[in-house]
Design an enzyme around this catalytic site. Sequence first.
Site, PDB file in Angstrom:
ATOM      1  N   ASP A 102      10.860  40.203 -25.563  1.00 25.61           N
ATOM      2  CA  ASP A 102      11.499  41.026 -26.584  1.00 25.61           C
ATOM      3  C   ASP A 102      11.690  40.172 -27.854  1.00 25.61           C
ATOM      4  O   ASP A 102      10.749  39.545 -28.303  1.00 25.61           O
ATOM      5  CB  ASP A 102      12.816  41.602 -26.033  1.00 25.61           C
ATOM      6  CG  ASP A 102      13.474  42.604 -26.962  1.00 25.61           C
ATOM      7  OD1 ASP A 102      13.033  43.776 -26.977  1.00 25.61           O
ATOM      8  OD2 ASP A 102      14.411  42.230 -27.680  1.00 25.61           O
ATOM      9  N   HIS A 117       9.658  48.068 -20.359  1.00 27.12           N
ATOM     10  CA  HIS A 117      10.018  46.907 -21.169  1.00 27.12           C
ATOM     11  C   HIS A 117      10.725  45.817 -20.360  1.00 27.12           C
ATOM     12  O   HIS A 117      10.650  44.642 -20.694  1.00 27.12           O
ATOM     13  CB  HIS A 117      10.919  47.377 -22.314  1.00 27.12           C
ATOM     14  CG  HIS A 117      11.278  46.304 -23.292  1.00 27.12           C
ATOM     15  ND1 HIS A 117      10.348  45.704 -24.102  1.00 27.12           N
ATOM     16  CD2 HIS A 117      12.478  45.722 -23.583  1.00 27.12           C
ATOM     17  CE1 HIS A 117      10.945  44.796 -24.871  1.00 27.12           C
ATOM     18  NE2 HIS A 117      12.235  44.786 -24.554  1.00 27.12           N
TER      19      HIS A 117
END
Length: 340
Positions: free
Chosen positions: A120, A310
Amino acid sequence: MAIQPIDPVSDSRIEHKTAALNGYTYHYLYAEPKSGQYTQTVFLIHGWPDLSMGWRYQIPLLVNMGFRVLAPDMMGYGGTDAPKVPPNSISLYGLKRASDDIAALAKEVGASSIILGGHDWGGFVVWRAAQWYPDLVSHVISVCTPYTAPHKEYFSTEDLVKGQLPQFAYQLHLASGEVEKSVKDEQSISQFLRGMYGARGPNGELAFDPEKGVLAENLPKVGESRLLNGKVLDYYVKEYSKHGIHSTLNWYRQRRTNWEEDQALLDKKVIKQPVLFIQATYDSVLKPEMSKSMESFLPKMTRGEVAATHWALTQKPEEVNRIIRQWLEGQGLGSSRSSL
């Protein structure tokens, strides 16, 4: 045998340490093989809304391979300082500052060379740190986050949303100051974190939409998250309650500052270090198509992919770890002889 993740409450395999880096105190997780002998040092950089503990499945793997591992809470998170903006500069939450602080932490622990992993926002950090400190960063691992080269022209978040990245609209909401109004105490932080890590309401209500941001009206409805629950969720809530959510969102408020500092890297767009990029097939924000043209800038890149959202690090840890292990071994790094 499946790796046991780091226990956030009590785990003899890690130490919680602090260091003063460029004037601010950082908290970091520290682990090394039982023998005290290690081959290289690995730094692991988390993103939003995460913590150093987001690497709880990868730290044991790496220690078992003979590495020393450090995972810091980044600026504004957990046990690390969260300087207020203003009066402080928003650049404290930028990629250059994070790179400088990583270099300072490496010096603090006597590491002249580090392998750098990120996820991220941490992925954005490790790409830039490899450019700012090419003599320090020997290898790069990015999970989910594609490489974006420095640009001479400035593109605002609004520009990106209107163009090829409509799923980045959530960043406008995160930067707006609205999220703090509904995520402000332990209960709402818990609801927020569960929602961000996949929990839904009784009718499938989501807490997050890439094109809208945090859906405050749905936070009270969310149930349990399969990815963040029990004592790990309790740890996250406690850590996020130290500063509140506001300081972590400063990372979304410094796009222009990042661009300004990137101007010094325009002639360093090619990252020459060996790179491992792990794509999450079902990432709704950092979509697979975003990584299509990276080879031209990353001549030593290896690709891996996991069928995950994610949160690949904790959703599919065995698959992620297998890819990381194979790549590191292929690079001639680490040793399988160490034990936890």
